[in-house]
Design a protein around this motif. Sequence first.
Motif, PDB file in Angstrom:
ATOM      1  N   UNK A  63       0.885  -1.071  -0.142  1.00  0.00           N
ATOM      2  CA  UNK A  63       0.064   0.280  -0.093  1.00  0.00           C
ATOM      3  C   UNK A  63       0.769   1.257  -0.049  1.00  0.00           C
ATOM      4  N   UNK A  64       2.004   1.388   0.751  1.00  0.00           N
ATOM      5  CA  UNK A  64       2.872   2.393   0.852  1.00  0.00           C
ATOM      6  C   UNK A  64       3.520   2.392  -0.510  1.00  0.00           C
ATOM      7  N   UNK A  65       4.031   1.531  -0.978  1.00  0.00           N
ATOM      8  CA  UNK A  65       4.717   1.791  -2.272  1.00  0.00           C
ATOM      9  C   UNK A  65       3.700   2.134  -3.398  1.00  0.00           C
ATOM     10  N   UNK A  66       2.691   2.247  -3.475  1.00  0.00           N
ATOM     11  CA  UNK A  66       1.454   2.710  -4.438  1.00  0.00           C
ATOM     12  C   UNK A  66       1.258   3.937  -3.815  1.00  0.00           C
ATOM     13  N   UNK A  67       1.852   4.469  -2.789  1.00  0.00           N
ATOM     14  CA  UNK A  67       1.505   5.803  -2.219  1.00  0.00           C
ATOM     15  C   UNK A  67       0.023   5.783  -1.691  1.00  0.00           C
ATOM     16  N   UNK A  68      -0.309   4.837  -1.048  1.00  0.00           N
ATOM     17  CA  UNK A  68      -1.494   4.798  -0.101  1.00  0.00           C
ATOM     18  C   UNK A  68      -1.205   4.596   1.297  1.00  0.00           C
ATOM     19  N   UNK A  69      -2.297   5.035   2.207  1.00  0.00           N
ATOM     20  CA  UNK A  69      -2.067   4.813   3.430  1.00  0.00           C
ATOM     21  C   UNK A  69      -2.880   3.357   3.785  1.00  0.00           C
ATOM     22  N   UNK A  70      -2.048   2.486   4.627  1.00  0.00           N
ATOM     23  CA  UNK A  70      -2.713   1.341   4.757  1.00  0.00           C
ATOM     24  C   UNK A  70      -4.131   1.517   5.633  1.00  0.00           C
ATOM     25  N   UNK A  71      -5.064   0.540   5.073  1.00  0.00           N
ATOM     26  CA  UNK A  71      -6.357   0.427   5.838  1.00  0.00           C
ATOM     27  C   UNK A  71      -6.474  -0.610   6.547  1.00  0.00           C
ATOM     28  N   UNK A  72      -6.747  -0.603   7.892  1.00  0.00           N
ATOM     29  CA  UNK A  72      -6.807  -1.410   8.900  1.00  0.00           C
ATOM     30  C   UNK A  72      -8.122  -1.964   9.162  1.00  0.00           C
ATOM     31  N   UNK A  73      -9.241  -0.846   8.748  1.00  0.00           N
ATOM     32  CA  UNK A  73     -10.526  -1.052   9.145  1.00  0.00           C
ATOM     33  C   UNK A  73     -11.299  -2.350   8.637  1.00  0.00           C
ATOM     34  N   UNK A  74     -11.197  -2.478   7.230  1.00  0.00           N
ATOM     35  CA  UNK A  74     -11.811  -3.285   6.518  1.00  0.00           C
ATOM     36  C   UNK A  74     -11.367  -3.694   5.451  1.00  0.00           C
ATOM     37  N   UNK A  75     -11.232  -4.678   4.602  1.00  0.00           N
ATOM     38  CA  UNK A  75     -10.804  -5.050   3.395  1.00  0.00           C
ATOM     39  C   UNK A  75     -11.713  -4.397   2.135  1.00  0.00           C
ATOM     40  N   UNK A  76     -11.214  -4.064   1.115  1.00  0.00           N
ATOM     41  CA  UNK A  76     -12.052  -3.717   0.116  1.00  0.00           C
ATOM     42  C   UNK A  76     -11.678  -4.628  -1.388  1.00  0.00           C
ATOM     43  N   UNK A  77     -12.591  -4.559  -2.295  1.00  0.00           N
ATOM     44  CA  UNK A  77     -12.389  -5.643  -3.108  1.00  0.00           C
ATOM     45  C   UNK A  77     -12.830  -5.047  -4.775  1.00  0.00           C
ATOM     46  N   UNK A  78     -12.044  -5.766  -5.769  1.00  0.00           N
ATOM     47  CA  UNK A  78     -12.499  -5.606  -6.865  1.00  0.00           C
ATOM     48  C   UNK A  78     -12.695  -7.145  -7.722  1.00  0.00           C
ATOM     49  N   UNK A  79     -12.990  -7.455  -8.724  1.00  0.00           N
ATOM     50  CA  UNK A  79     -13.177  -8.631  -9.399  1.00  0.00           C
ATOM     51  C   UNK A  79     -12.680  -8.705 -10.590  1.00  0.00           C
ATOM     52  N   UNK A  80     -12.486 -10.068 -11.107  1.00  0.00           N
ATOM     53  CA  UNK A  80     -11.909 -10.554 -12.272  1.00  0.00           C
ATOM     54  C   UNK A  80     -12.847 -11.557 -13.000  1.00  0.00           C
ATOM     55  N   UNK A  81     -13.128 -11.491 -14.226  1.00  0.00           N
ATOM     56  CA  UNK A  81     -14.014 -12.455 -14.826  1.00  0.00           C
ATOM     57  C   UNK A  81     -12.971 -13.813 -15.025  1.00  0.00           C
ATOM     58  N   UNK A  82     -13.947 -15.042 -14.606  1.00  0.00           N
ATOM     59  CA  UNK A  82     -13.294 -16.209 -14.893  1.00  0.00           C
ATOM     60  C   UNK A  82     -12.749 -16.671 -16.048  1.00  0.00           C
ATOM     61  N   UNK A  83     -13.355 -15.991 -16.998  1.00  0.00           N
ATOM     62  CA  UNK A  83     -12.975 -15.939 -18.356  1.00  0.00           C
ATOM     63  C   UNK A  83     -11.725 -15.311 -18.793  1.00  0.00           C
TER      64      UNK A  83
END
Length: 232
Positions: A39-59
């Motif tokens: 998270x830090x190397x991407x310029x973001x502050x780590x979030x310890x509260x809850x995870x967040x998500x994105x998806x990928x298609x099985x295809x």
Amino acid sequence: MSDLLFSAPSVHTIAVEGESAEFPVHRIFCVGRNYAAHAAEMGNVPDYEAPFYFTKSPAHAVSSGAVIPYPPGTQNYHHEMELAVLIGTPAFRVSEAEALDAVYGYCCALDMTRRDLQNDSKAERRPWDMAKDFEASAVFAQARKAADFGAAKEQRIHLEVNGKTRQDASLAELIHSVPAMIADLSKYYHLGAGDVIMTGTPAGVGPVVAGDVLRGGIEGLAPIELTLMDAE
């Protein structure tokens, strides 16, 4: 069953150690920024509260050992080595104490990313789909059953590109543990057999180009390999 206008896409499957039958992939959920150093190397502050998500298609899934073209639309194509969790039984609104009962097994995975498109999406506050969900962007190695792997705790996770180490960390560095991720995701989805959760990548992500060979591993699991060729 109704006739189809054209052939339906085949289901991607993941080989399982010791089994002739394979694990069919239903859905792919991905956890973002789940290692503080990444998270830090991407310029973001780590979030310890809850995870967040994105998806990928099985295809868009391929198996370890694949030889794939450098993808179109990017000049900054990155590797992300990850632990994937394979769900084998229904899980809806489960607690962390119950979450691991739903796990069928684990495998090594690669979340391939068009980083320049992701950075553009972040700048415009747009979804990451073009950066994350594209052909051959989810790579899976042979799985191992949960009982044979044990708990995801302090196993080493690493990736080498052309024999040089890029990523080298421990699963102990996960911000959100495997049961925490399953319990949280089950608040929003009826998880079930065939679902896969890619749990995030440690620090050390970076660009790859045509001709590169990626090899990674997680202690206790079958290794993963991917070879890039020139764009089609």
